[in-house]
Design a protein around this motif. Structure first.
Motif, mmCIF file in Angstrom:
data_model
loop_
_atom_site.group_PDB
_atom_site.id
_atom_site.type_symbol
_atom_site.label_atom_id
_atom_site.label_comp_id
_atom_site.label_asym_id
_atom_site.label_seq_id
_atom_site.Cartn_x
_atom_site.Cartn_y
_atom_site.Cartn_z
ATOM 1 N N TYR A 1 0.806 -1.219 0.000
ATOM 2 C CA TYR A 1 0.000 0.000 0.000
ATOM 3 C C TYR A 1 0.846 1.281 0.000
ATOM 4 O O TYR A 1 0.504 2.248 -0.688
ATOM 5 C CB TYR A 1 -0.925 0.005 1.214
ATOM 6 C CG TYR A 1 -1.921 1.145 1.208
ATOM 7 C CD1 TYR A 1 -2.895 1.228 0.225
ATOM 8 C CD2 TYR A 1 -1.880 2.138 2.180
ATOM 9 C CE1 TYR A 1 -3.807 2.272 0.209
ATOM 10 C CE2 TYR A 1 -2.791 3.182 2.178
ATOM 11 C CZ TYR A 1 -3.747 3.249 1.187
ATOM 12 O OH TYR A 1 -4.643 4.291 1.182
ATOM 13 N N TYR A 2 1.953 1.265 0.755
ATOM 14 C CA TYR A 2 2.774 2.469 0.862
ATOM 15 C C TYR A 2 4.037 2.414 0.011
ATOM 16 O O TYR A 2 4.572 3.469 -0.369
ATOM 17 C CB TYR A 2 3.178 2.713 2.327
ATOM 18 C CG TYR A 2 2.015 3.034 3.226
ATOM 19 C CD1 TYR A 2 1.343 4.252 3.113
ATOM 20 C CD2 TYR A 2 1.580 2.126 4.184
ATOM 21 C CE1 TYR A 2 0.267 4.544 3.945
ATOM 22 C CE2 TYR A 2 0.505 2.416 5.019
ATOM 23 C CZ TYR A 2 -0.151 3.620 4.884
ATOM 24 O OH TYR A 2 -1.220 3.910 5.703
ATOM 25 N N GLY A 3 4.526 1.201 -0.272
ATOM 26 C CA GLY A 3 5.776 1.094 -1.005
ATOM 27 C C GLY A 3 5.617 1.099 -2.516
ATOM 28 O O GLY A 3 6.348 1.809 -3.222
ATOM 29 N N PRO A 8 3.288 2.418 -4.528
ATOM 30 C CA PRO A 8 3.009 3.707 -5.187
ATOM 31 C C PRO A 8 4.239 4.573 -5.402
ATOM 32 O O PRO A 8 4.253 5.417 -6.298
ATOM 33 C CB PRO A 8 2.018 4.376 -4.215
ATOM 34 C CG PRO A 8 1.330 3.243 -3.541
ATOM 35 C CD PRO A 8 2.400 2.199 -3.381
ATOM 36 N N THR A 9 5.290 4.372 -4.620
ATOM 37 C CA THR A 9 6.505 5.167 -4.800
ATOM 38 C C THR A 9 7.272 4.797 -6.061
ATOM 39 O O THR A 9 8.139 5.553 -6.503
ATOM 40 C CB THR A 9 7.429 4.996 -3.579
ATOM 41 O OG1 THR A 9 7.792 3.610 -3.455
ATOM 42 C CG2 THR A 9 6.727 5.450 -2.308
ATOM 43 N N VAL A 10 6.952 3.619 -6.639
ATOM 44 C CA VAL A 10 7.612 3.212 -7.880
ATOM 45 C C VAL A 10 6.649 3.310 -9.065
ATOM 46 O O VAL A 10 6.886 2.697 -10.111
ATOM 47 C CB VAL A 10 8.156 1.773 -7.755
ATOM 48 C CG1 VAL A 10 9.256 1.716 -6.714
ATOM 49 C CG2 VAL A 10 7.041 0.783 -7.425
ATOM 50 N N GLY A 11 5.578 4.050 -8.889
ATOM 51 C CA GLY A 11 4.668 4.314 -9.991
ATOM 52 C C GLY A 11 3.410 3.474 -10.035
ATOM 53 O O GLY A 11 2.578 3.667 -10.920
ATOM 54 N N ASP A 53 0.319 3.361 -8.757
ATOM 55 C CA ASP A 53 -0.638 4.152 -7.987
ATOM 56 C C ASP A 53 -2.023 3.521 -7.904
ATOM 57 O O ASP A 53 -2.916 4.069 -7.251
ATOM 58 C CB ASP A 53 -0.772 5.553 -8.611
ATOM 59 C CG ASP A 53 0.548 6.313 -8.594
ATOM 60 O OD1 ASP A 53 1.335 6.075 -7.666
ATOM 61 O OD2 ASP A 53 0.784 7.119 -9.523
#
Length: 299
Positions: A122-124, A126-129, A131
């Motif tokens: 959930y949090y990790g 999205p940081t690599v695109g 979303d």
């Protein structure tokens, strides 16, 4: 008189055990009574604390949260079973380039806690695109990765517990490994490990509660939300009782299903109830298949 594991208690030991059981029961009842008294004294059972749960809209939300919990459980359970089967097949492969990566994958995701997997999803991601990851997706994916790895070991243990003659008989009549695994070994292994499999599915149901940390709108998330309503006196205990009862009811239903499946499997007409007779039947079947294979070879 003794059994295989321990000596049977004598008259004095039985009396002592009864006294200890009575004392332990009284202690537990005393603790429970003290907790209930404190709850009454603090007004947790007053009408004002339960007023929130008199509204129809609240129970509609509770029903919706229950459906969300069951939805996540069903998808995660099916995904875990499929992933477990695939991984167990990979673990049993004769090719190292298949077996080694599958083994590493299984051991890694079996060692990572479910909550960590959900947080990474959930949090990790999205940081690599990525979303598009929603709380529901993160919960289901984390449950599938962890429980699928655990079930892979369950399936593998079930296969290894079978007599080696079962597979040898299949190879003796010319079956390939795929046929031996799918026709002979897996049906027996799944049947033998069915109570363990369903018990692991109960764990899947309970682990859906971890989704409240990533704002997944399930039962525990709603319980925390209603329990913190200051307008109604922060009904933490009433909320805990209501939502805890729902969880207990769902788990009891799954436990009853596991017991029913176990009884049905134990009393099946296809296999004898006596384990010794069952082994004799397996040996007889193996011998018959081997004799058939010898006749085919002579022909």
């Amino acid at each position: 008189m003794s059994t295989v594991l321990y000596d049977a208690p004598g008259p004095r030991a039985r009396v002592r055990n009864r006294i200890l059981a009575v004392v332990a029961t009284l202690v537990v009842l005393g603790i429970v009574a003290f907790i209930v008294y404190q709850l009454f004294a603090s007004g947790q059972f007053s009408a004002a604390k339960w007023e929130l749960f008199r509204y129809t809209a609240v129970w509609r939300k509770i029903g919706s949260a229950t459906v969300s919990t069951l939805s996540a459980f069903v998808v995660a359970a099916i995904g875990s079973l499929l992933l477990g089967l695939i991984l167990s097949v990979g673990r049993a492969s004769n090719h190292a380039w298949v077996r080694v990566p599958v083994t590493v994958f299984t051991e890694i995701f079996r060692a990572i806690p479910v909550l960590i997997l959900m947080l990474i999803m959930y949090y990790g991601l999205p940081t690599v695109g990525l979303d598009f990851i929603t709380p529901y997706t993160a919960v289901v994916t984390g449950l599938i990765l962890y429980n699928g790895s655990v079930l892979a070991e369950v399936f593998r243990s079930g296969i290894e517990s079978l007599p080696s003659g079962q597979a040898e008989a299949g190879y003796a009549i010319g079956m390939r490994k795929t046929g031996v695994m799918s026709v002979i070994l897996y049906p027996q292994a799944i049947r033998a490990m069915l109570p363990v499999i369903i018990s692991q599915l109960v764990v899947v149901l309970k682990d859906t509660a971890l989704g409240f940390i990533i704002t997944f709108n399930e039962l525990l998330y709603l319980a925390k939300f209603y329990g913190s309503q200051v307008t109604y006196g922060s009904p933490i205990i009433p909320s805990t009782i209501i939502f805890g009862s729902i969880y207990i009811g769902l788990c009891l239903l799954l436990a009853a299903l596991a017991k029913w499946v176990e009884v049905r499997s134990r009393h099946s007409k296809k296999l004898p109830r006596d384990p010794g007779a069952r082994d004799d039947l397996a040996a007889a079947e193996t011998k018959a298949i081997a004799m058939q294979a010898n006749q085919v070879g002579r022909g």
